[in-house]
Design a protein around this motif. Structure first.
Motif, PDB file in Angstrom:
ATOM      1  N   LEU A 246      21.147 -15.347 -33.618  1.00 13.14           N
ATOM      2  CA  LEU A 246      22.212 -14.780 -32.790  1.00 13.14           C
ATOM      3  C   LEU A 246      23.069 -13.830 -33.603  1.00 13.14           C
ATOM      4  O   LEU A 246      23.443 -12.758 -33.128  1.00 13.14           O
ATOM      5  N   CYS A 247      23.352 -14.208 -34.839  1.00 21.09           N
ATOM      6  CA  CYS A 247      24.362 -13.478 -35.609  1.00 21.09           C
ATOM      7  C   CYS A 247      24.020 -13.500 -37.088  1.00 21.09           C
ATOM      8  O   CYS A 247      23.629 -14.535 -37.630  1.00 21.09           O
ATOM      9  N   TYR A 248      24.171 -12.369 -37.722  1.00 20.34           N
ATOM     10  CA  TYR A 248      24.131 -12.311 -39.187  1.00 20.34           C
ATOM     11  C   TYR A 248      25.554 -12.577 -39.634  1.00 20.34           C
ATOM     12  O   TYR A 248      26.448 -11.778 -39.380  1.00 20.34           O
ATOM     13  N   TYR A 249      25.804 -13.710 -40.269  1.00 26.80           N
ATOM     14  CA  TYR A 249      27.177 -14.115 -40.553  1.00 26.80           C
ATOM     15  C   TYR A 249      27.453 -14.182 -42.045  1.00 26.80           C
ATOM     16  O   TYR A 249      26.795 -14.905 -42.779  1.00 26.80           O
ATOM     17  N   SER A 250      28.455 -13.442 -42.474  1.00 25.07           N
ATOM     18  CA  SER A 250      28.851 -13.506 -43.882  1.00 25.07           C
ATOM     19  C   SER A 250      30.301 -13.950 -44.003  1.00 25.07           C
ATOM     20  O   SER A 250      31.208 -13.325 -43.456  1.00 25.07           O
ATOM     21  N   PHE A 251      30.497 -15.014 -44.743  1.00 21.65           N
ATOM     22  CA  PHE A 251      31.834 -15.535 -45.012  1.00 21.65           C
ATOM     23  C   PHE A 251      32.493 -14.655 -46.068  1.00 21.65           C
ATOM     24  O   PHE A 251      31.949 -14.475 -47.158  1.00 21.65           O
ATOM     25  N   LEU A 252      33.654 -14.093 -45.763  1.00 18.19           N
ATOM     26  CA  LEU A 252      34.329 -13.252 -46.761  1.00 18.19           C
ATOM     27  C   LEU A 252      35.813 -13.107 -46.455  1.00 18.19           C
ATOM     28  O   LEU A 252      36.265 -13.316 -45.333  1.00 18.19           O
ATOM     29  N   ASP A 253      36.554 -12.753 -47.496  1.00 13.32           N
ATOM     30  CA  ASP A 253      37.973 -12.449 -47.344  1.00 13.32           C
ATOM     31  C   ASP A 253      38.234 -10.951 -47.460  1.00 13.32           C
ATOM     32  O   ASP A 253      39.221 -10.452 -46.940  1.00 13.32           O
ATOM     33  N   THR A 254      37.374 -10.286 -48.200  1.00 12.84           N
ATOM     34  CA  THR A 254      37.507  -8.825 -48.340  1.00 12.84           C
ATOM     35  C   THR A 254      36.110  -8.203 -48.330  1.00 12.84           C
ATOM     36  O   THR A 254      35.140  -8.830 -48.764  1.00 12.84           O
ATOM     37  N   ILE A 255      36.055  -6.966 -47.852  1.00  7.78           N
ATOM     38  CA  ILE A 255      34.787  -6.235 -47.902  1.00  7.78           C
ATOM     39  C   ILE A 255      34.410  -5.990 -49.358  1.00  7.78           C
ATOM     40  O   ILE A 255      33.240  -6.034 -49.737  1.00  7.78           O
ATOM     41  N   GLU A 256      35.422  -5.787 -50.172  1.00  7.99           N
ATOM     42  CA  GLU A 256      35.172  -5.518 -51.589  1.00  7.99           C
ATOM     43  C   GLU A 256      34.362  -6.647 -52.241  1.00  7.99           C
ATOM     44  O   GLU A 256      33.419  -6.394 -52.986  1.00  7.99           O
ATOM     45  N   GLU A 257      34.725  -7.880 -51.944  1.00  6.29           N
ATOM     46  CA  GLU A 257      33.987  -9.007 -52.531  1.00  6.29           C
ATOM     47  C   GLU A 257      32.675  -9.270 -51.799  1.00  6.29           C
ATOM     48  O   GLU A 257      31.705  -9.712 -52.391  1.00  6.29           O
ATOM     49  N   GLY A 258      32.663  -8.994 -50.488  1.00  2.00           N
ATOM     50  CA  GLY A 258      31.492  -9.350 -49.693  1.00  2.00           C
ATOM     51  C   GLY A 258      30.528  -8.208 -49.448  1.00  2.00           C
ATOM     52  O   GLY A 258      29.621  -8.316 -48.622  1.00  2.00           O
ATOM     53  N   VAL A 259      30.723  -7.123 -50.186  1.00  2.00           N
ATOM     54  CA  VAL A 259      29.980  -5.901 -49.849  1.00  2.00           C
ATOM     55  C   VAL A 259      28.457  -6.072 -49.939  1.00  2.00           C
ATOM     56  O   VAL A 259      27.723  -5.494 -49.123  1.00  2.00           O
ATOM     57  N   ASN A 260      27.995  -6.870 -50.875  1.00  2.00           N
ATOM     58  CA  ASN A 260      26.540  -7.062 -50.976  1.00  2.00           C
ATOM     59  C   ASN A 260      26.001  -7.722 -49.708  1.00  2.00           C
ATOM     60  O   ASN A 260      24.962  -7.340 -49.184  1.00  2.00           O
ATOM     61  N   ASP A 261      26.737  -8.709 -49.229  1.00  2.00           N
ATOM     62  CA  ASP A 261      26.337  -9.395 -48.003  1.00  2.00           C
ATOM     63  C   ASP A 261      26.262  -8.421 -46.828  1.00  2.00           C
ATOM     64  O   ASP A 261      25.308  -8.431 -46.052  1.00  2.00           O
ATOM     65  N   ILE A 262      27.296  -7.601 -46.700  1.00  2.00           N
ATOM     66  CA  ILE A 262      27.323  -6.729 -45.525  1.00  2.00           C
ATOM     67  C   ILE A 262      26.298  -5.616 -45.654  1.00  2.00           C
ATOM     68  O   ILE A 262      25.695  -5.199 -44.665  1.00  2.00           O
ATOM     69  N   ASP A 263      26.104  -5.139 -46.872  1.00  4.53           N
ATOM     70  CA  ASP A 263      25.064  -4.122 -47.055  1.00  4.53           C
ATOM     71  C   ASP A 263      23.722  -4.645 -46.537  1.00  4.53           C
ATOM     72  O   ASP A 263      22.984  -3.916 -45.863  1.00  4.53           O
ATOM     73  N   VAL A 264      23.423  -5.895 -46.859  1.00  3.70           N
ATOM     74  CA  VAL A 264      22.164  -6.489 -46.381  1.00  3.70           C
ATOM     75  C   VAL A 264      22.170  -6.526 -44.844  1.00  3.70           C
ATOM     76  O   VAL A 264      21.191  -6.142 -44.191  1.00  3.70           O
ATOM     77  N   GLY A 265      23.290  -6.937 -44.275  1.00  6.69           N
ATOM     78  CA  GLY A 265      23.399  -7.009 -42.812  1.00  6.69           C
ATOM     79  C   GLY A 265      23.234  -5.644 -42.149  1.00  6.69           C
ATOM     80  O   GLY A 265      22.532  -5.504 -41.142  1.00  6.69           O
TER      81      GLY A 265
END
Lengths: 505, 505
Positions: free
Chosen positions: A409-428
Motif C-alpha cells: 500500500l505504502c512505501y513508508y520511511s520513518f524520519l524527522d528530517t529529509i536531511e537524515e532520511g534522504v537515502n530512504d526517500i531517494d529509494v522511494g
C-alpha cells in the motif's frame, strides 16, 4: 514485474450495479458485521494446518481487498469522468460520479480547470487530491472502526510479558512489501509495537536509544508499561527481506538485492543498538534483539534463533515454509511441539546454545501466527503474490502511519528530517518513478507528524515540523515537483489515542 | 559599527621582538603560572566593589587577549607572506613565517598554488585552513590546560544543589556577543552547564524534553547527578539580549532588534518547555526556568525574578548595573544583603510573591558573579565594548563547542540538521556576509559532532553526521561555496572527558 492494479478496469457501463458500493465505508457497519462472524481465535476444522486461523484470514482479506480498491480505481474512474468535461453541469456531475465510484467528493472548485494549467497537470492535481482523500478516509476507518482488531492488544501483551518483554520496536524495510508485517505476517495487533521503517532496515541507532530511554523512564516514573524493578527487556526487531523467485531483482533495493548484505546490515544495526545501550547505561540495561528475514514472494520467514546470550548468527535460522509443510496434518499441540524442538535443534546443530525458554516460546508463537499468513497467501494468492515486485500506492514519510497495515500500500520511511532520511526517500522516489511517473501519474507523498494531545504546544510544533518536511521534499525533488509529478499532503495525529489523521491545512 | 580586529596590523619589521610569542601556547606553562598567582576566590581590596574578583578578571583577560590574537593576526600575516610568493624556497619560508607569527604550520603542499586556481581563491583556502588550525590549537589548549578553570565545577555544583537544582541547561542567543555568557558574564565553570545556542534563544522544545528525559533517567538508574528521590529540579535558562547604546541596530537580529519581542519569545519557549514536561510526565516532574536579558554593550543583566511558583513576568526584573552602582563602597556582606532585598522588593513592588528562598540565594550569587564581569568591562573596555556589534571570527554549528567561551569569537548554533537549524544559520551567514564576504574573506564554518567514547560505533555515527551536515551546508549556500567563500571543517569530540576536538579527515 506484475502489477495487479494496472489490470483493473472500471466498467462505467455497469455502474448501476456498483451503486453505493463504497458509501458505507467509514461507518462501522460493514466491519462490525464481519468481526461478529469471525472471532479472533477460531481455527478452521477444514484446514490441513491446525494452527491456521481461517476466520481471521477472511476478515483480513476483506479489509485488504476493499481498502486497496479505494486507491486502485482512482485512475480509471478519474479518466472516465474527465472524458465528459464538456457536458453541461460538469462539476456537479463529476463529483456525483466520484462519490458513486470512489465514495469521496472534492470541493466543486477542484473541477475547474485553471486557465493557466493544462489538462495534464489538471489530471495530476485531481489524482493526488483523490489519493489524499482516500487516505484520510482509510485513516478514519482504521482508527474509528478498528477493522483489524489491532486496538485489542491485551492477549499479545501478555504473551510478550511472559517472554520477559515489556516493549516492542520493529524496524522493517521501508519497502511496501513489508508494510503488512505487523498485522498480517506476524498477526500482531498494530498497537502492541512501535514501527519505524527504513530502507534496508537501516534504523538510526541514536534515535532508538532515545526511544529506549523514554520507555525506560516511564517505567521508573509511572510504572508504565510495567515497573522498572521487574527484570523485563525492551525488544528491538529488524526485518530484512528477499525473494526466492527472483532473488537478484526483487530483493531489497537498498542492498542491491543482495540477501546476505541485507541480513548482515540489519544484524549489525541490532548489535550497535544493543551495545550502545549496554555501554552507555550499564549491564543491567541489556535489550533483546531479534532478526527476521521475510520472503516477499509468499510471506514466509527466516527466523534467526538467538542463543542463550541473545546473540544471533546469519546462518542459524528456521524457515517457516518448511515448518508449515512438516506440520501439515498434525494436531495443534503436536505442531507446537515440533516448532519448539526445531528452534532448539537449529541452534544445537550449529553447536550453539539453545535460546532462553521464554524466548523460545515467544518465537514459536510468532511462527504459528505466520502459519496463518502462509495459508492466506496460499488461499488468496495461489501461494505466490502476483505483485511480487513493487506496487505501492503512495509514499509515507514522518512517524506513525499505524493505519498503513497492508502489503504494497505504502512505501513508508520513518524520519524527522529529509536531511537524515534522504537515502530512504531517494529509494522511494526511484520506485515511484517506475510505478507512477513513467505512466504520467504523480507521486503522492503523505507526511505525518504525530503529536501528544496532552501537551499544549505539541500540535503547533507538529504543524511546523510537517511544513518543514513538506518544504524540504519539494526542494529536494524540485524537477518532479515543478511539473506537478510530486504532490504532498501534510497530516497530523494525536497519538495518545485511537484518533484518525488530520489534514494539515 | 566598530570592529577592533580590523584595526590590527602586524608589523613585519618588528617581528624579531615577537619571535616565539605564540610558541608556548598549547603547553600548560603560561596558564599554570597565571593560575597559581590568582586563586579562584581572591577578592581585590583595592576595588570599590567588594564582590569583584580582580585576579580572576586578570586571568580571564589574559586568556581573551591571547586567544583572539590567534585569529585576528591571520589576515595581515597571510597577506604579508603571500606578497613574497616569488622568492626562492617560498613554501618553507612561508611556513616558517606562519609559525613565527601565528604558531601554526600548514602542510608544505598547501603553499603550492594550484594552476587551475587563482590568487583570490588561493588566499581564501589558506585563510580558512589557518583559522581551522587555530581553532584546533585553541581546543587543545582549552581541554588540556583548562585556562578558565572550568573543569573545576565542585563549588558551583554545590551552590546549585543547595538551590535545589541538579542540572543546568542554558540557551543563549547564537549571537557571538553571548558566547562568553557562561564563563565570563555569569562566571560559571563551563562544565556545570549544557549550552545550546539558538538564534533568538528559540530553542527546540522537543529536543529539550528529550535531554531532560536522559538526565532524569540517569538519576533513576545511576543516581547521577543525584538520586531521583531527592526533590531537586532541572533548570532551563534562556538568555535574550539587547543594546542600550544602539537599541534599534545592535539588538537581536533574529527579532529585528526588538527587545520586547526577544524577551517575549524566550519566555514563551520556557513556558512551552515547562508545560511539555508537566503535561507529559505529571506534576512531580516540574522544571525550574530562568529568563535573563543581556545588555551586549557592557555585559550587564536584566534578571527576571520568578515568583513563588517559579513564574516570571517580562516587566519584573532587577538590573545588575543599578545594583553594582548601589553596592559601591559597601562591604561584601552589605552588598549581598542589598541584592537579596532588591530581589524580594522587585516582586513585592509588582504585587507578586517573593521567590523561593533557595532560588533567591542562587540569583543573588549569579548577580555577584556578574559584578566581576561589569568591572571587567569597566577596566578593560572603558565600560563599553568597542565592538558593540558583531565581530565573530567563525561560525560553529552542531553540538558541544565548550571551548568557545569568548565574546564575539564564534556565532554558534546548536543543531542536528541544517534542515531544522536553517533559520539560525541563515542569520549567521547574513552576519558573516557583512563581516567577511564583503572584504573578500571566506566564511569559516566549523562543524562539531560529539560522541560517547564509551560506546563503540558512536564515533562512526558522529563521523557520518558531521559529513551529512557539512554536505548540507555547502548545498544550502551553494553560491558562496562554489566560489570558495564558504569553507568548512568537520570536527568530532569524545564528550565523556576533557578531550580536545579532533579534525574529521
Amino acid at each position: 514485474m506484475l502489477n495487479r492494479r494496472r489490470k483493473k478496469q472500471i466498467e462505467f457501463g455497469k455502474r448501476s450495479q456498483r451503486k453505493g458500493r463504497y458509501q458505507n465505508l467509514g461507518s462501522a457497519g460493514l466491519q462490525n458485521n464481519i468481526l461478529s462472524e469471525v472471532g479472533s481465535s477460531s481455527l478452521s476444522p477444514h484446514n490441513t494446518q491446525s494452527l491456521v486461523n481461517v476466520s481471521q484470514n477472511e476478515m483480513l482479506r476483506d479489509y485488504e481487498s476493499r481498502t486497496k480498491l479505494l486507491f486502485d480505481d482512482i485512475e480509471p474512474v478519474l479518466k472516465e469522468i474527465l472524458s465528459h468535461q464538456t457536458r453541461s453541469g460538469f462539476k456537479r456531475w463529476a463529483n456525483e460520479q466520484l462519490f458513486l465510484h470512489l465514495g469521496v467528493k472534492l470541493e466543486e472548485a477542484a473541477w475547474d480547470m485553471d486557465e493557466s494549467s493544462n489538462s495534464y497537470s489538471f489530471f495530476q492535481d485531481l489524482f493526488s487530491q483523490i489519493v489524499f482523500k482516500q487516505f484520510l478516509r482509510m485513516s478514519e476507518d482504521f482508527f474509528n472502526n478498528d477493522p483489524l482488531q489491532g486496538q485489542n492488544r491485551k492477549e499479545a501483551e501478555e504473551i510478550f510479558r511472559e517472554a520477559g518483554i515489556h516493549a516492542l520496536d520493529i524496524t522493517p524495510c521501508a519497502d511496501g512489501r513489508l508494510a503488512h508485517f505487523i498485522s498480517y505476517v506476524l498477526r500482531l495487533p498494530y498497537s502492541v509495537a512501535r514501527r519505524k521503517a527504513h530502507a534496508g532496515a537501516l534504523f538510526d541507532v541514536s534515535e532508538s536509544v532515545r526511544n529506549w530511554v523514554f520507555i525506560e523512564h516511564s517505567r521508573f516514573r509511572e510504572g508504565m508499561p510495567n515497573n522498572a524493578a521487574e527484570p523485563t527487556r525492551f525488544l528491538k526487531m529488524a526485518v530484512y527481506h528477499y525473494s526466492k523467485v527472483d532473488p537478484s531483482h526483487q530483493g531489497c533495493a537498498a542492498h542491491g538485492s543482495d540477501d546476505k548484505k541485507a541480513a548482515e546490515a540489519a544484524k549489525a544495526k541490532l548489535q550497535d543498538f544493543r551495545q550502545a545501550i549496554e555501554n552507555r547505561f550499564g549491564c543491567g540495561s541489556t535489550v533483546e534483539t531479534m532478526l527476521i528475514g521475510l520472503n516477499t514472494d509468499n510471506d514466509t520467514l527466516k527466523v534467526h534463533i538467538p542463543n542463550q546470550q541473545g546473540q544471533v548468527c546469519l546462518d542459524r535460522y528456521i524457515e517457516t515454509d518448511q515448518l508449515y509443510s512438516n506440520a501439515t496434518n498434525m494436531s495443534a499441540s503436536e505442531a507446537r511441539v515440533l516448532i519448539e524442538s526445531e528452534i532448539d535443534n537449529c541452534n544445537l546443530q550449529k553447536n550453539s546454545t539453545i535460546p532462553r525458554p521464554e524466548l523460545k516460546k515467544l518465537i514459536a508463537w510468532l511462527v504459528t501466527n505466520n502459519f496463518s499468513q502462509i495459508q492466506y497467501v496460499k488461499e488468496y494468492e495461489q501461494g505466490l503474490y502476483e505483485d511480487i515486485g513493487h506496487a505501492e500506492r503512495f509514499i509515507g514519510i514522518g512517524n506513525g502511519f499505524e493505519e498503513v497495515q497492508l502489503r504494497n500500500l505504502c512505501y513508508y520511511s520513518f524520519l524527522d528530517t529529509i536531511e537524515e532520511g534522504v537515502n530512504d526517500i531517494d529509494v522511494g522516489i526511484k520506485i515511484f518513478k517506475g510505478l507512477n511517473v513513467k505512466r504520467g501519474l504523480p507521486i503522492p507523498i503523505i507526511i505525518r507528524c504525530d503529536y501528544d494531545g496532552r501537551v499544549p504546544g505539541s500540535k503547533t510544533r507538529a504543524v511546523e515540523k510537517a511544513r518543514r518536511i513538506e518544504k524540504a521534499v519539494h526542494s529536494r525533488y524540485q524537477e518532479l515537483s515543478s511539473c506537478g509529478l510530486l504532490q504532498t499532503m501534510g497530516t497530523l495525529r494525536d497519538n495518545t489515542g485511537a484518533r484518525p489523521a488530520e489534514k494539515l491545512i
